[in-house]
Scaffold this motif. Structure first.
Motif, PDB file in Angstrom:
ATOM      1  N   GLU A  72       0.820  -1.212   0.000  1.00 20.66           N
ATOM      2  CA  GLU A  72       0.000   0.000   0.000  1.00 20.66           C
ATOM      3  C   GLU A  72       0.855   1.263   0.000  1.00 20.66           C
ATOM      4  N   ASN A  73       2.102   1.140   0.466  1.00 18.95           N
ATOM      5  CA  ASN A  73       2.984   2.301   0.571  1.00 18.95           C
ATOM      6  C   ASN A  73       4.097   2.277  -0.480  1.00 18.95           C
ATOM      7  N   PHE A  92       7.169  -6.506  -4.982  1.00 21.67           N
ATOM      8  CA  PHE A  92       5.865  -5.937  -5.318  1.00 21.67           C
ATOM      9  C   PHE A  92       5.959  -5.178  -6.650  1.00 21.67           C
ATOM     10  N   ASN A  93       4.822  -4.985  -7.282  1.00 24.95           N
ATOM     11  CA  ASN A  93       4.721  -4.074  -8.425  1.00 24.95           C
ATOM     12  C   ASN A  93       5.739  -4.385  -9.525  1.00 24.95           C
ATOM     13  N   ASP A  94       5.761  -5.633  -9.979  1.00 23.39           N
ATOM     14  CA  ASP A  94       6.600  -6.082 -11.092  1.00 23.39           C
ATOM     15  C   ASP A  94       8.094  -6.028 -10.795  1.00 23.39           C
ATOM     16  N   ASP A 335       9.244   3.380  -4.321  1.00 26.09           N
ATOM     17  CA  ASP A 335       8.908   4.793  -4.456  1.00 26.09           C
ATOM     18  C   ASP A 335       8.585   5.367  -3.081  1.00 26.09           C
ATOM     19  N   ALA A 336       8.452   6.683  -3.013  1.00 30.55           N
ATOM     20  CA  ALA A 336       8.117   7.324  -1.747  1.00 30.55           C
ATOM     21  C   ALA A 336       6.805   6.770  -1.210  1.00 30.55           C
ATOM     22  N   ASP A 348       9.210   5.559   8.272  1.00 26.22           N
ATOM     23  CA  ASP A 348      10.140   4.771   9.080  1.00 26.22           C
ATOM     24  C   ASP A 348       9.477   4.273  10.356  1.00 26.22           C
ATOM     25  N   ASN A 349       8.871   5.180  11.090  1.00 25.74           N
ATOM     26  CA  ASN A 349       8.271   4.793  12.368  1.00 25.74           C
ATOM     27  C   ASN A 349       7.066   3.876  12.166  1.00 25.74           C
ATOM     28  N   ASP A 350       6.278   4.144  11.141  1.00 27.72           N
ATOM     29  CA  ASP A 350       5.120   3.297  10.853  1.00 27.72           C
ATOM     30  C   ASP A 350       5.568   1.893  10.448  1.00 27.72           C
TER      31      ASP A 350
END
Length: 360
Positions: A72-73, A92-94, A335-336, A348-350
């Motif tokens: 999701e991120n 993830f994502n290819d 990606d971000a 980072d914390n999450d």
């Protein structure tokens, strides 16, 4: 009669003592071996041993929650090593294990490592002036101001040069403060690559490949882009470098990064930003600074992460975490997670909240 009883008691005590000592000697080396053994994957093929979440008695039910969060991120890859063995490897994502991705500023730590190796081989000294190696006039500062800047100031981000422009041509490197008196995240660290090349009489790429990349079986390449030089590799190669750091600079029996230098690199390197070593970010400190600000933030860099964790942090959430107390190396590429960032982000914390749910 008393004498006989005393002799019997003494004999029993001696037997009990030697029996306990024998048991201790049988078990202690085995426990020590379990604690100190580190697995290193071979450098000439893709074989890499693994261990399972179940074997480590982690919370397997939390693994899918971690994967969902990562996907999701905007993550492309994620790895966890335990004592060198793969526990988690997910794409993830290819993206897959052969796909190269950029390290961004997490790759600063590669420049740190090579600088330490070159110093150990006698080619340079980090306390020397930068101009001793690449000549004068590499900044727009006066000769006296420029002469204050050492290789160590580049390692610690305390050159005193203006960080409002990340270009590193002489006309862009303007004096703001004496070297050592101001911490500012700046691309000028790349001048260390010029220092290494000049000092060794080689090219940066050639020295890097022979002294680090080939020694630990990494893939990847340096890609010059505008004023930067960015390292690209697959996820396993970043993990190999993290494993080298976790092993105190050794790969099997070879000391690749000098251990004394490595210890300096992963501890506070100056008095301004407690959470910064030699281009490594340090958790567990009382305060920290962030890129593009002179504000001092109170508290730990990543509160949910272990205090002894140190990290290579790159633009848009490229993460290389090394956690000695947990015997872990953790990699995230992608990606971000949300907004673009230069190093640290709320991700980072999450992310560490999810990791803790898995490993604790």
């Amino acid at each position: 009669m008393k004498t006989a009883i005393n002799l019997i008691i003494c004999s029993l005590f001696v037997l009990l003592f030697f029996d306990c000592s024998s048991n201790d000697s049988d078990t202690e080396p085995e426990n020590e071996d379990i604690e100190t053994t580190i697995y290193f994957p071979p450098i000439d093929n893709d074989t890499w041993e693994s261990t399972s979440v179940t074997d480590l008695d982690w919370n397997e039910d939390e693994l899918q929650n971690l994967y969902d969060f990562l996907e999701e991120n905007n993550s492309k890859s994620f790895m966890i090593l335990y004592k060198g063995k793969i526990v988690v490897e997910k794409y993830f994502n290819d993206h897959d294990e052969d796909t190269n991705w950029y390290w961004a500023s997490a790759g600063k730590t590669l420049t740190t490592a090579i600088t330490g190796i070159a110093q150990e081989e006698g080619y340079l000294n980090i306390n020397d002036k930068v101009s001793d190696y690449i000549g004068t006039g590499w900044t727009s500062a006066t000769a006296e101001q420029e002469a204050l800047i050492t290789n160590k100031h580049l390692l610690t981000m305390t050159s005193g040069l203006d960080d409002s422009d990340d270009d590193i041509a002489p006309e862009d490197l303007n004096y703001l403060a004496d070297a050592g008196t101001r911490w500012a995240y700046h691309g000028v660290f790349l001048k260390l690559q010029d220092v290494v090349a000049t000092a060794t009489g080689s090219t940066w790429n050639s020295y890097f490949n022979s002294k680090l990349k080939d020694e630990i079986g990494m893939n990847g390449f340096w890609f010059p882009f505008e004023s930067t030089n960015v390292y690209w590799s697959n996820t396993r190669s970043m993990a190999r470098f993290g494993l080298l750091m976790y092993a105190n600079g050794k790969w099997e029996d070879s000391q690749i990064i000098p251990e004394d230098f490595l210890n300096e690199a992963i501890n506070t390197s100056q008095t301004i930003n407690e959470a910064y070593g030699y281009m490594w970010w340090l958790n567990g400190k009382a305060s920290y600074h962030l890129p593009q600000t002179q504000f001092e933030f109170s508290g730990e860099l990543i509160p949910n992460a272990p205090n002894d964790m140190y990290a290579g942090l790159g633009k848009n959430d490229q993460k290389l975490y090394v956690i000695p107390s947990k015997k872990l190396v953790i990699i995230r590429m992608g990606d971000a997670a949300s907004e673009e960032n230069f190093a640290l982000s709320t991700f980072d914390n999450d992310l560490w909240e999810k990791i803790n749910n898995l490993i604790n």
